[in-house]
Design an enzyme around this catalytic site. Structure first.
Site, PDB file in Angstrom:
ATOM      1  N   GLY A  12       0.827  -1.214   0.000  1.00  0.00           N
ATOM      2  CA  GLY A  12       0.000   0.000   0.000  1.00  0.00           C
ATOM      3  C   GLY A  12       0.854   1.254   0.000  1.00  0.00           C
ATOM      4  O   GLY A  12       0.409   2.316   0.429  1.00  0.00           O
ATOM      5  N   ALA A  13       2.080   1.147  -0.528  1.00  0.00           N
ATOM      6  CA  ALA A  13       3.043   2.256  -0.419  1.00  0.00           C
ATOM      7  C   ALA A  13       2.886   3.305  -1.518  1.00  0.00           C
ATOM      8  O   ALA A  13       3.650   4.266  -1.561  1.00  0.00           O
ATOM      9  CB  ALA A  13       4.466   1.697  -0.423  1.00  0.00           C
ATOM     10  N   SER A  14       1.888   3.156  -2.394  1.00  0.00           N
ATOM     11  CA  SER A  14       1.754   4.130  -3.485  1.00  0.00           C
ATOM     12  C   SER A  14       1.059   5.413  -3.036  1.00  0.00           C
ATOM     13  O   SER A  14       1.126   6.429  -3.721  1.00  0.00           O
ATOM     14  CB  SER A  14       0.983   3.509  -4.658  1.00  0.00           C
ATOM     15  OG  SER A  14      -0.316   3.112  -4.242  1.00  0.00           O
ATOM     16  N   SER A 139      -7.770  -1.417  12.115  1.00  0.00           N
ATOM     17  CA  SER A 139      -8.654  -0.247  12.176  1.00  0.00           C
ATOM     18  C   SER A 139      -9.486  -0.304  13.461  1.00  0.00           C
ATOM     19  O   SER A 139      -9.790  -1.401  13.953  1.00  0.00           O
ATOM     20  CB  SER A 139      -9.611  -0.250  10.977  1.00  0.00           C
ATOM     21  OG  SER A 139     -10.635   0.709  11.155  1.00  0.00           O
ATOM     22  N   TYR A 152     -15.668  -4.980   5.910  1.00  0.00           N
ATOM     23  CA  TYR A 152     -14.358  -4.366   6.198  1.00  0.00           C
ATOM     24  C   TYR A 152     -13.972  -4.612   7.656  1.00  0.00           C
ATOM     25  O   TYR A 152     -12.842  -5.033   7.953  1.00  0.00           O
ATOM     26  CB  TYR A 152     -14.466  -2.873   5.909  1.00  0.00           C
ATOM     27  CG  TYR A 152     -13.261  -2.030   6.296  1.00  0.00           C
ATOM     28  CD1 TYR A 152     -12.119  -2.017   5.507  1.00  0.00           C
ATOM     29  CD2 TYR A 152     -13.288  -1.229   7.439  1.00  0.00           C
ATOM     30  CE1 TYR A 152     -11.032  -1.235   5.849  1.00  0.00           C
ATOM     31  CE2 TYR A 152     -12.203  -0.437   7.783  1.00  0.00           C
ATOM     32  CZ  TYR A 152     -11.081  -0.443   6.983  1.00  0.00           C
ATOM     33  OH  TYR A 152      -9.998   0.335   7.324  1.00  0.00           O
ATOM     34  N   LYS A 156     -10.623  -6.563   9.564  1.00  0.00           N
ATOM     35  CA  LYS A 156      -9.730  -5.948  10.553  1.00  0.00           C
ATOM     36  C   LYS A 156      -9.774  -6.725  11.874  1.00  0.00           C
ATOM     37  O   LYS A 156      -8.766  -6.856  12.565  1.00  0.00           O
ATOM     38  CB  LYS A 156     -10.104  -4.479  10.762  1.00  0.00           C
ATOM     39  CG  LYS A 156      -9.985  -3.631   9.484  1.00  0.00           C
ATOM     40  CD  LYS A 156      -8.588  -3.679   8.889  1.00  0.00           C
ATOM     41  CE  LYS A 156      -8.428  -2.745   7.706  1.00  0.00           C
ATOM     42  NZ  LYS A 156      -7.066  -2.718   7.157  1.00  0.00           N
ATOM     43  N   ILE A 185      -8.283   8.809   9.220  1.00  0.00           N
ATOM     44  CA  ILE A 185      -7.015   9.419   8.817  1.00  0.00           C
ATOM     45  C   ILE A 185      -7.231  10.041   7.443  1.00  0.00           C
ATOM     46  O   ILE A 185      -7.831   9.402   6.564  1.00  0.00           O
ATOM     47  CB  ILE A 185      -5.894   8.347   8.737  1.00  0.00           C
ATOM     48  CG1 ILE A 185      -5.753   7.559  10.054  1.00  0.00           C
ATOM     49  CG2 ILE A 185      -4.568   8.979   8.317  1.00  0.00           C
ATOM     50  CD1 ILE A 185      -5.248   8.333  11.245  1.00  0.00           C
TER      51      ILE A 185
HETATM   52  N1  NAP Z   1      -7.717   6.271   6.134  1.00  0.00           N
HETATM   53  C1  NAP Z   1      -8.350   5.860   7.237  1.00  0.00           C
HETATM   54  O1  NAP Z   1      -9.190   6.585   7.826  1.00  0.00           O
HETATM   55  C2  NAP Z   1      -8.043   4.501   7.817  1.00  0.00           C
HETATM   56  C3  NAP Z   1      -8.539   4.205   9.092  1.00  0.00           C
HETATM   57  C4  NAP Z   1      -8.272   2.973   9.660  1.00  0.00           C
HETATM   58  C5  NAP Z   1      -7.524   2.040   8.949  1.00  0.00           C
HETATM   59  N2  NAP Z   1      -7.058   2.337   7.699  1.00  0.00           N
HETATM   60  C6  NAP Z   1      -6.281   1.305   7.000  1.00  0.00           C
HETATM   61  O2  NAP Z   1      -5.016   1.815   6.620  1.00  0.00           O
HETATM   62  C7  NAP Z   1      -4.571   1.165   5.431  1.00  0.00           C
HETATM   63  C8  NAP Z   1      -4.173   2.227   4.411  1.00  0.00           C
HETATM   64  O3  NAP Z   1      -5.335   3.016   4.131  1.00  0.00           O
HETATM   65  P1  NAP Z   1      -5.259   4.420   3.386  1.00  0.00           P
HETATM   66  O4  NAP Z   1      -6.221   5.299   4.059  1.00  0.00           O
HETATM   67  O5  NAP Z   1      -3.852   4.833   3.206  1.00  0.00           O
HETATM   68  O6  NAP Z   1      -5.906   3.983   1.988  1.00  0.00           O
HETATM   69  P2  NAP Z   1      -5.651   4.488   0.491  1.00  0.00           P
HETATM   70  O7  NAP Z   1      -5.206   5.889   0.494  1.00  0.00           O
HETATM   71  O8  NAP Z   1      -6.870   4.109  -0.253  1.00  0.00           O
HETATM   72  O9  NAP Z   1      -4.427   3.564   0.036  1.00  0.00           O
HETATM   73  C9  NAP Z   1      -4.623   2.189  -0.090  1.00  0.00           C
HETATM   74  C10 NAP Z   1      -3.346   1.547  -0.575  1.00  0.00           C
HETATM   75  O10 NAP Z   1      -3.593   0.147  -0.785  1.00  0.00           O
HETATM   76  C11 NAP Z   1      -3.170  -0.214  -2.095  1.00  0.00           C
HETATM   77  N3  NAP Z   1      -4.011  -1.276  -2.639  1.00  0.00           N
HETATM   78  C12 NAP Z   1      -5.364  -1.290  -2.713  1.00  0.00           C
HETATM   79  N4  NAP Z   1      -5.777  -2.406  -3.343  1.00  0.00           N
HETATM   80  C13 NAP Z   1      -4.650  -3.114  -3.647  1.00  0.00           C
HETATM   81  C14 NAP Z   1      -4.424  -4.339  -4.313  1.00  0.00           C
HETATM   82  N5  NAP Z   1      -5.426  -5.079  -4.831  1.00  0.00           N
HETATM   83  N6  NAP Z   1      -3.145  -4.766  -4.472  1.00  0.00           N
HETATM   84  C15 NAP Z   1      -2.125  -4.036  -4.002  1.00  0.00           C
HETATM   85  N7  NAP Z   1      -2.273  -2.863  -3.366  1.00  0.00           N
HETATM   86  C16 NAP Z   1      -3.528  -2.406  -3.205  1.00  0.00           C
HETATM   87  C17 NAP Z   1      -3.314   1.086  -2.896  1.00  0.00           C
HETATM   88  O11 NAP Z   1      -2.432   1.128  -3.989  1.00  0.00           O
HETATM   89  P3  NAP Z   1      -2.825   0.932  -5.535  1.00  0.00           P
HETATM   90  O12 NAP Z   1      -4.158   1.569  -5.758  1.00  0.00           O
HETATM   91  O13 NAP Z   1      -1.689   1.572  -6.263  1.00  0.00           O
HETATM   92  O14 NAP Z   1      -2.844  -0.549  -5.712  1.00  0.00           O
HETATM   93  C18 NAP Z   1      -2.850   2.124  -1.878  1.00  0.00           C
HETATM   94  O15 NAP Z   1      -1.449   2.200  -1.868  1.00  0.00           O
HETATM   95  C19 NAP Z   1      -5.730   0.272   4.962  1.00  0.00           C
HETATM   96  O16 NAP Z   1      -5.500  -1.047   5.385  1.00  0.00           O
HETATM   97  C20 NAP Z   1      -6.933   0.842   5.702  1.00  0.00           C
HETATM   98  O17 NAP Z   1      -7.919  -0.137   5.920  1.00  0.00           O
HETATM   99  C21 NAP Z   1      -7.296   3.546   7.122  1.00  0.00           C
END
Ligand code: NAP
Length: 248
Positions: A12-14, A139, A152, A156, A185
């Site tokens: 998820g590093a993109s 989460s 979801y 988690k 976040i």
């Molecule tokens: N943001 C929040 O409020 C929040 C809260 C609690 C937990 N989280 C958790 O934190 C983590 C990161 O979330 P985020 O908010 O940073 O989300 P985000 O901005 O949507 O980023 C998600 C990342 O996952 C990658 N990804 C998604 N589907 C993929 C696949 N099929 N194969 C490989 N990579 C994949 C995406 O890259 P590509 O699209 O380039 O593949 C992107 O780098 C997640 O596990 C999320 O559940 C987030």
């Protein structure tokens, strides 16, 4: 430089939390292996990191049997062993239970949970003999209710449950296994999930977190700590990074 000499694989590093983890780890002296689907974005992030030797691997975690062994093989082609694994890749489709379909359930469990278990399986063979640190981004949804997020939340909760058993199973081989439970976040994921809300509703949501919405860097700071020797006695924990969400 709390991660000097380390090499950390981050899914998820993109963008979002995974990208912030990559930046923080690199700025703390680690070599980073960045994994996600978007090749262009991954290369951009890799090229902007401080330090050298970072590796970008484009892979779709919806197919973990095929891609996980290939990711780990490619990650170690430079001859350096991994010391850390961070699973930040995740998807969070908002789907009321009356609309849920098997294909969607499989997708969300595959990216958020199954791929993590397979990453751990292959990661533990690609580390130095003294083990490493594994961090799953879970989460607060695992322990509180959110409309449309039952699937979801299940992924988690599964992560959190497995963290404890993995910590016990892998301790004698030198591995520590922890999860971080962020609340809201400010990332693309949150923007997408809140796109159906009006301003008032977003303010209400913010008020559930005494410190407001978090930044991806807030999570990355906790990840860097859990990867570093400063946390060498911490394993099997579920760490909320939630601006006080679970304190209310
Ligand atoms: N943001 C929040 O409020 C929040 C809260 C609690 C937990 N989280 C958790 O934190 C983590 C990161 O979330 P985020 O908010 O940073 O989300 P985000 O901005 O949507 O980023 C998600 C990342 O996952 C990658 N990804 C998604 N589907 C993929 C696949 N099929 N194969 C490989 N990579 C994949 C995406 O890259 P590509 O699209 O380039 O593949 C992107 O780098 C997640 O596990 C999320 O559940 C987030």
């Amino acid at each position: 430089m709390i991660l000097a000499g380390q090499k950390v694989l981050i899914t998820g590093a993109s963008r979002g939390i995974g990208e912030a983890c990559a930046r923080r780890c690199a700025s703390e002296g680690a070599k980073v292996v960045l994994v996600a689907r978007n090749r262009e974005r991954l290369d951009e992030v890799r090229d902007s990191l401080p330090g050298d030797g970072h590796i970008a691997i484009s892979a779709d975690l919806r197919n973990p049997d095929e891609c996980v062994p290939a990711i780990l093989k490619k990650a170690c082609e430079d001859g350096l062993k991994l010391t850390g694994l961070v699973h930040a890749a995740g998807i969070a489709p908002v789907v009321p239970v009356k609309m849920i379909a098997t294909a969607e359930l499989l997708d969300i469990f595959t990216v958020n949970y199954f791929s993590f278990m397979l990453l751990v399986r292959h990661f533990i063979r690609k580390t130095a003999s003294d083990g490493g640190s594994i961090v799953a981004i879970s989460s607060v949804a695992a322990c509180s209710g959110w409309q449309g997020l039952s699937a979801y939340a299940g992924t988690k909760g599964a992560l959190n449950a497995s963290i404890r058993s993995l910590a016990v199973e892998l301790a004698d081989k030198g591995f520590r296994v922890n999860s971080i439970m962020p609340s809201n976040i400010d990332t693309d994921m949150l923007k997408e999930m809140t796109s159906v809300l009006n301003e008032d509703e977003i303010e209400q949501l913010k008020k559930k977190q005494p410190l407001g919405f978090g930044a991806p860097e807030d999570v990355a700071n906790a990840v860097a700590f859990l990867l570093s020797p400063a946390s060498k006695f911490i394993t099997g924990t579920l760490l909320p990074v939630d601006g006080g969400y679970t304190a209310i």
